[in-house]
Scaffold this active site. Structure first.
Site, mmCIF file in Angstrom:
data_model
loop_
_atom_site.group_PDB
_atom_site.id
_atom_site.type_symbol
_atom_site.label_atom_id
_atom_site.label_comp_id
_atom_site.label_asym_id
_atom_site.label_seq_id
_atom_site.Cartn_x
_atom_site.Cartn_y
_atom_site.Cartn_z
ATOM 1 N N LYS A 62 0.840 -1.207 0.000
ATOM 2 C CA LYS A 62 0.000 0.000 0.000
ATOM 3 C C LYS A 62 0.872 1.254 0.000
ATOM 4 O O LYS A 62 2.085 1.159 0.253
ATOM 5 C CB LYS A 62 -0.915 -0.024 1.231
ATOM 6 C CG LYS A 62 -0.158 -0.007 2.559
ATOM 7 C CD LYS A 62 -1.045 -0.459 3.715
ATOM 8 C CE LYS A 62 -0.266 -0.396 5.025
ATOM 9 N NZ LYS A 62 -0.976 -1.063 6.116
ATOM 10 N N TYR A 106 18.337 28.898 9.052
ATOM 11 C CA TYR A 106 17.201 29.646 9.609
ATOM 12 C C TYR A 106 17.286 29.725 11.134
ATOM 13 O O TYR A 106 17.712 28.772 11.791
ATOM 14 C CB TYR A 106 15.880 28.970 9.229
ATOM 15 C CG TYR A 106 15.445 29.269 7.813
ATOM 16 C CD1 TYR A 106 15.161 30.566 7.410
ATOM 17 C CD2 TYR A 106 15.307 28.243 6.891
ATOM 18 C CE1 TYR A 106 14.751 30.832 6.109
ATOM 19 C CE2 TYR A 106 14.900 28.497 5.598
ATOM 20 C CZ TYR A 106 14.623 29.796 5.221
ATOM 21 O OH TYR A 106 14.215 30.048 3.931
HETATM 22 C C1 LIG Z 1 -0.248 -1.995 6.786
HETATM 23 C C2 LIG Z 1 -0.815 -3.300 7.200
HETATM 24 C C3 LIG Z 1 -0.004 -4.430 7.317
HETATM 25 C C4 LIG Z 1 1.503 -4.381 7.221
HETATM 26 O O1 LIG Z 1 1.987 -3.866 8.446
HETATM 27 P P1 LIG Z 1 3.561 -3.711 8.730
HETATM 28 O O2 LIG Z 1 3.601 -3.272 10.156
HETATM 29 O O3 LIG Z 1 4.058 -2.681 7.802
HETATM 30 O O4 LIG Z 1 4.174 -5.039 8.491
HETATM 31 C C5 LIG Z 1 -0.618 -5.652 7.569
HETATM 32 N N1 LIG Z 1 -1.957 -5.736 7.740
HETATM 33 C C6 LIG Z 1 -2.771 -4.657 7.659
HETATM 34 C C7 LIG Z 1 -4.236 -4.810 7.870
HETATM 35 C C8 LIG Z 1 -2.227 -3.398 7.405
HETATM 36 O O5 LIG Z 1 -3.019 -2.320 7.349
#
Ligand SMILES: *Cc1c(COP(=O)(O)O)cnc(C)c1O
Length: 377
Positions: free
Chosen positions: A41, A261
């Site tokens: 994702k 800055y």
């Molecule tokens: C993002 C997500 C994962 C992966 O999690 P990580 O901590 O990055 O391994 C797995 N299951 C769900 C439902 C998620 O939203």
């Protein structure tokens, strides 16, 4: 650096061999009877959905999770034969999109399940979908304490193909947290009320909690990308990203001068400073930088450490190159600001955030290079 165009000011190298090695290590931990998926994702955690997914496919990954329908569409464009789950679940009225693309919604509430069941009845088909139960996140999923809803979900699921029952851990990055065992127990308890289907609970951190948490399918994300999956131990995965920025100019400054800055960094001795082409607009979070005259994180010119000094600006970072031998810190040269020596987690620990956030914020302004030694077709 090899193969870098003249106009690149900041470069993110993504080591697809390391990504694949990490996937294989996690798949090995899960064992031969457990499916190891890939969570890609948010554009493959900011590293590029297509190249990341393609490399994982070549490594043997066949099941993917993304957040959105549009990410699922991009994945489907790469392959007809992979299984793709959409974590957002079912958007109202959108069922035909999932079906026409062969994507599987992760149904996470009774209204979604009602709608998916009705769509299947009308289509006189049984399309696959996952059902998510909530074991303590209170975010998505049917609460495992709501037995009435679980029974209704199970009855409605006769209208479609429930292909995965899943839940998500809240504290998998903290192995000693008792929440993990509570969620595991809640998940198991709910199963007697739900249809018979493959089961999934573990994200990256969950894989390291041991076989009790693996069930039929594991869902690693961050560990694939070299990030830290749990606290309190050595990170066992290989770093995947390296961020380097170009030296735009080098200057010699006198003691008493200030840098950046707020004039917040005051030099206590004469110093040589390199200004490099990367800043918070590139995703190098401002909070990673130093406060006041303290030193920031180390960058590297070759093997020479060069601390970040002064505030991180939108487009620029300043590093102290006083101790670098003449001829190395030069206009057009490169400073590594993230990689195997100073990792994404080292940087985000300083900023009070997590590697996930830094990776997903690396901007498109950064030139990306994908490294792959393994032959690909
Ligand atoms: C993002 C997500 C994962 C992966 O999690 P990580 O901590 O990055 O391994 C797995 N299951 C769900 C439902 C998620 O939203």
């Amino acid at each position: 650096m090899d193969g870098i165009p003249e106009d690149a000011r900041a470069v993110l190298e993504i080591d697809l061999d390391a990504l694949c090695a990490n996937w294989s290590m996690l798949a090995g931990m899960a064992g031969p009877n457990v499916v190891c998926s890939g969570v890609v994702k948010a554009d493959g955690y900011g590293l590029g959905l297509e190249p990341v997914a393609r490399a994982l496919m070549q490594q043997g990954c066949k099941v993917f999770f993304v957040a959105s329908l549009s990410e699922g569409r991009r994945l489907r464009g790469l392959s007809d034969s992979i299984t793709v789950y959409i974590l957002d679940g079912l958007l109202p009225g959108a069922a035909h999109h999932y079906v026409s693309l062969g994507l599987r919604p992760v149904l996470s509430s009774l209204p979604e399940i009602v709608e998916w069941a009705a769509f299947n009845r009308e289509s006189q088909s049984r399309f696959p979908a996952a059902i998510q139960v909530d074991t303590g996140m209170n975010r998505l999923g049917i609460p495992v304490t709501d037995h009435q809803a679980l029974r209704e979900a199970a009855a409605l699921a006769k209208n479609f193909e429930p292909c995965l029952i899943m839940s998500h851990l809240a504290c998998a990055d903290t192995p000693e947290d008792p929440m993990n065992a509570r969620q595991l127990a809640g998940f198991k308890d709910s199963l007697s009320l739900l249809p018979d289907a493959p089961l999934s609970l573990a994200n990256s951190g969950g894989i390291f909690l041991g076989a009790d948490y693996h069930f039929d399918l594991v869902r690693p994300g961050i560990a694939l990308y070299g990030g830290r999956a749990f606290t309190g131990g050595v990170n066992p995965v290989r770093p995947v990203v390296r961020l380097c920025a170009r030296i735009l100019q080098v200057r010699d400054t006198a003691a008493g001068e200030t840098v950046g800055y707020g004039a917040s960094h005051v030099l206590t001795r004469p110093a040589r400073i390199a200004t490099i082409g990367c800043g918070y607009a590139d995703g190098f979070l401002r909070a990673i930088g130093p406060s006041g005259s303290a030193l920031g994180p180390m960058g590297f010119i070759g093997d020479y450490p060069v601390p970040v000094i002064g505030r991180v600006s939108m487009d620029l970072i300043t590093v102290d190159v006083t101790n670098v031998p003449d001829g190395l810190a030069v206009r057009g040269g490169w400073v590594e600001v993230m990689g195997g020596r100073v990792t994404v987690d080292d940087l985000t620990d300083r900023a009070g955030t997590i590697g996930y956030e830094l990776l997903t914020r690396l901007s498109n302004r950064i030139h990306r290079i994908y490294r792959r030694k393994v032959a690909s077709n």
